[in-house]
Design a protein around this motif. Structure first.
Motif, PDB file in Angstrom:
ATOM      1  N   UNK A  36      50.902 109.809  26.249  1.00 61.90           N
ATOM      2  CA  UNK A  36      51.562 108.666  25.622  1.00 61.90           C
ATOM      3  C   UNK A  36      51.010 108.343  24.237  1.00 61.90           C
ATOM      4  N   UNK A  37      51.002 109.363  23.410  1.00 63.07           N
ATOM      5  CA  UNK A  37      50.667 109.198  21.999  1.00 63.07           C
ATOM      6  C   UNK A  37      51.697 109.990  21.206  1.00 63.07           C
ATOM      7  N   UNK A  38      52.257 109.337  20.195  1.00 63.76           N
ATOM      8  CA  UNK A  38      53.287 109.967  19.369  1.00 63.76           C
ATOM      9  C   UNK A  38      52.835 110.022  17.922  1.00 63.76           C
ATOM     10  N   UNK A  95      61.629 100.948  22.208  1.00 58.97           N
ATOM     11  CA  UNK A  95      61.479 100.209  20.958  1.00 58.97           C
ATOM     12  C   UNK A  95      60.129 100.580  20.371  1.00 58.97           C
ATOM     13  N   UNK A  96      60.123 100.927  19.105  1.00 61.08           N
ATOM     14  CA  UNK A  96      58.936 101.424  18.405  1.00 61.08           C
ATOM     15  C   UNK A  96      58.518 100.320  17.435  1.00 61.08           C
ATOM     16  N   UNK A  97      57.450  99.614  17.770  1.00 63.48           N
ATOM     17  CA  UNK A  97      57.094  98.370  17.088  1.00 63.48           C
ATOM     18  C   UNK A  97      55.961  98.586  16.092  1.00 63.48           C
ATOM     19  N   UNK A 150      62.180  98.006  28.210  1.00 61.53           N
ATOM     20  CA  UNK A 150      62.162  99.132  27.285  1.00 61.53           C
ATOM     21  C   UNK A 150      60.793  99.806  27.287  1.00 61.53           C
ATOM     22  N   UNK A 151      60.783 101.084  26.952  1.00 64.91           N
ATOM     23  CA  UNK A 151      59.548 101.825  26.729  1.00 64.91           C
ATOM     24  C   UNK A 151      59.031 101.380  25.363  1.00 64.91           C
ATOM     25  N   UNK A 152      57.873 100.725  25.337  1.00 67.94           N
ATOM     26  CA  UNK A 152      57.356 100.115  24.113  1.00 67.94           C
ATOM     27  C   UNK A 152      56.302 101.026  23.488  1.00 67.94           C
ATOM     28  N   UNK A 153      56.589 101.472  22.274  1.00 57.69           N
ATOM     29  CA  UNK A 153      55.640 102.276  21.503  1.00 57.69           C
ATOM     30  C   UNK A 153      55.032 101.381  20.434  1.00 57.69           C
ATOM     31  N   UNK A 154      53.721 101.221  20.460  1.00 58.28           N
ATOM     32  CA  UNK A 154      53.026 100.349  19.509  1.00 58.28           C
ATOM     33  C   UNK A 154      52.505 101.157  18.334  1.00 58.28           C
ATOM     34  N   UNK A 155      52.760 100.650  17.147  1.00 51.69           N
ATOM     35  CA  UNK A 155      52.397 101.345  15.914  1.00 51.69           C
ATOM     36  C   UNK A 155      51.714 100.365  14.974  1.00 51.69           C
ATOM     37  N   UNK A 156      50.840 100.873  14.166  1.00 49.82           N
ATOM     38  CA  UNK A 156      50.133 100.206  13.077  1.00 49.82           C
ATOM     39  C   UNK A 156      48.650 100.103  13.399  1.00 49.82           C
ATOM     40  N   UNK A 207      53.046 103.252  25.110  1.00 52.52           N
ATOM     41  CA  UNK A 207      52.518 104.364  24.324  1.00 52.52           C
ATOM     42  C   UNK A 207      52.095 103.817  22.972  1.00 52.52           C
ATOM     43  N   UNK A 208      51.348 104.617  22.231  1.00 51.67           N
ATOM     44  CA  UNK A 208      50.974 104.275  20.860  1.00 51.67           C
ATOM     45  C   UNK A 208      51.442 105.389  19.938  1.00 51.67           C
ATOM     46  N   UNK A 209      51.607 105.056  18.671  1.00 43.86           N
ATOM     47  CA  UNK A 209      51.958 106.093  17.701  1.00 43.86           C
ATOM     48  C   UNK A 209      51.016 106.027  16.510  1.00 43.86           C
ATOM     49  N   UNK A 210      50.821 107.176  15.907  1.00 46.74           N
ATOM     50  CA  UNK A 210      49.889 107.344  14.798  1.00 46.74           C
ATOM     51  C   UNK A 210      50.694 107.656  13.545  1.00 46.74           C
ATOM     52  N   UNK A 211      50.523 106.842  12.508  1.00 43.03           N
ATOM     53  CA  UNK A 211      51.257 107.031  11.267  1.00 43.03           C
ATOM     54  C   UNK A 211      50.543 107.965  10.313  1.00 43.03           C
ATOM     55  N   UNK A 212      49.945 107.430   9.277  1.00 45.79           N
ATOM     56  CA  UNK A 212      49.322 108.288   8.257  1.00 45.79           C
ATOM     57  C   UNK A 212      48.227 109.199   8.813  1.00 45.79           C
ATOM     58  N   UNK A 213      47.428 108.752   9.798  1.00 47.18           N
ATOM     59  CA  UNK A 213      46.434 109.675  10.352  1.00 47.18           C
ATOM     60  C   UNK A 213      47.048 110.862  11.096  1.00 47.18           C
TER      61      UNK A 213
END
Length: 243
Positions: free
Chosen positions: A5-7, A174-176, A194-200, A218-224
Motif C-alpha cells: 500500500x505505497x504508490x 480518493x487520493x488526498x 473509498x480507498x483513501x490514498x494519503x499524499x504530501x 495507502x500512502x503515496x510518494x511524490x517528489x521522493x
C-alpha cells in the motif's frame, strides 16, 4: 486497489513508464501523468510548458496512455493514469484504455496552475461537484476503476462532503494531497468507504504511521519517488504497520 500500500504519485511531465519501473518492486501502485487528453487542457499544458514547466504533449494523448501502460503490463505494480480533462469523450477514451490494462483512471481535480484552472480543469473541479462527478461517472462507465486526486485547503471546499459525492458517482478511491492539514485524511476516511490514498510529506516511518493512524488505506510518494532508496524506506514502514 493495490498492494503493497505505497504508490508513486504523478509528477508533471516526469511520471512515465520508465519512472514507474525504477521503483516497481517496492511500490504497489504508480500514477502516471498528469496527461492532458483534450484540446482545452492540451492548450493549457502548452502554455505551461512555455514557461518551462515539464508537460507531456504527445501528438495523440490517448495512444500515449496506451503505449505507456503497455510498458507496465508485466510489472509487479498496478498502474494508474492521472488525467486532466474538460471534455468527456477523450476522458472516456482514456478510461477505456485504462480498463483494458486493469489500470486506474485518476481524475485530476488537483492541479492549481493558472492555465489549467482557466481551462476548467484541475482544482477548478473541486468547486464544481457536478462536473467532477460527471467525470467520475464517465470513467467508471467505461470500465475503469476510478480515483480522484484532490488537495486540501481549497477555500470553500469541504473534502469529506466531496468524497461522499464522488463515491456515489462511482469512484473507487480518493487520493488526498493533505497539504498542511493532515487530519483531513481522518475526516475523509471517516466519511466514506473509498480507498483513501494519503499524499504530501511522506518521507519515512513517522509520516506513514501518522497517515495510517488517521485511517488512510495507502500512502503515496511524490517528489521522493525519483529516489528508489526513499521509496524502499517508505515501503518498509508500510510493511511494519501491517505486521
Amino acid at each position: 486497489m493495490f498492494a503493497p500500500r505505497v504508490a508513486l504519485a504523478s509528477l508533471s511531465g516526469e511520471s512515465d513508464a520508465e519512472w514507474a519501473r525504477a521503483c516497481a518492486r517496492p511500490a504497489g501502485g504508480a500514477f502516471l501523468g498528469g496527461i492532458a487528453v483534450d484540446e482545452p487542457t492540451r492548450e493549457a499544458a502548452r502554455e505551461m510548458a512555455g514557461r518551462d514547466r515539464r508537460e507531456f504533449l504527445p501528438d495523440d494523448p490517448v495512444a500515449f496512455v496506451d503505449d505507456e501502460l503497455t510498458e507496465l503490463d508485466d510489472q509487479f505494480l498496478r498502474a494508474g493514469v492521472n488525467v486532466r480533462a474538460v471534455d468527456l469523450d477523450p476522458l472516456r477514451e482514456a478510461a477505456a484504455v485504462c480498463a483494458d490494462h486493469d489500470a486506474i483512471l485518476e481524475v485530476n481535480a488537483h492541479c492549481r496552475q493558472d492555465e489549467m484552472c482557466a481551462a476548467g480543469a484541475g482544482e477548478t473541479l473541486l468547486r464544481d461537484t457536478g462536473r467532477v462527478c460527471e467525470q467520475v461517472e464517465t470513467a467508471s462507465d467505461a470500465g475503469a476503476p476510478v480515483s480522484v486526486k484532490v488537495r486540501a485547503e481549497v477555500a470553500g471546499v469541504h473534502l469529506p462532503t466531496l468524497a461522499k459525492a464522488i463515491e456515489r458517482a462511482g469512484a473507487d478511491a480518493i487520493h488526498v494531497d493533505a497539504m498542511d492539514s493532515r487530519r483531513v485524511v481522518r475526516d475523509v476516511a471517516a466519511a466514506t468507504d473509498l480507498f483513501v490514498v494519503a499524499n504530501n510529506g511522506v518521507r519515512g516511518r513517522e509520516d506513514v504511521f501518522e497517515y495510517f493512524a488517521y485511517g488512510a488505506d495507502a500512502v503515496s510518494v511524490g517528489r521522493p519517488s525519483r529516489d528508489p532508496e526513499r521509496v524502499r524506506s517508505v515501503y518498509a514502514a508500510v510493511k511494519e504497520w501491517f505486521l
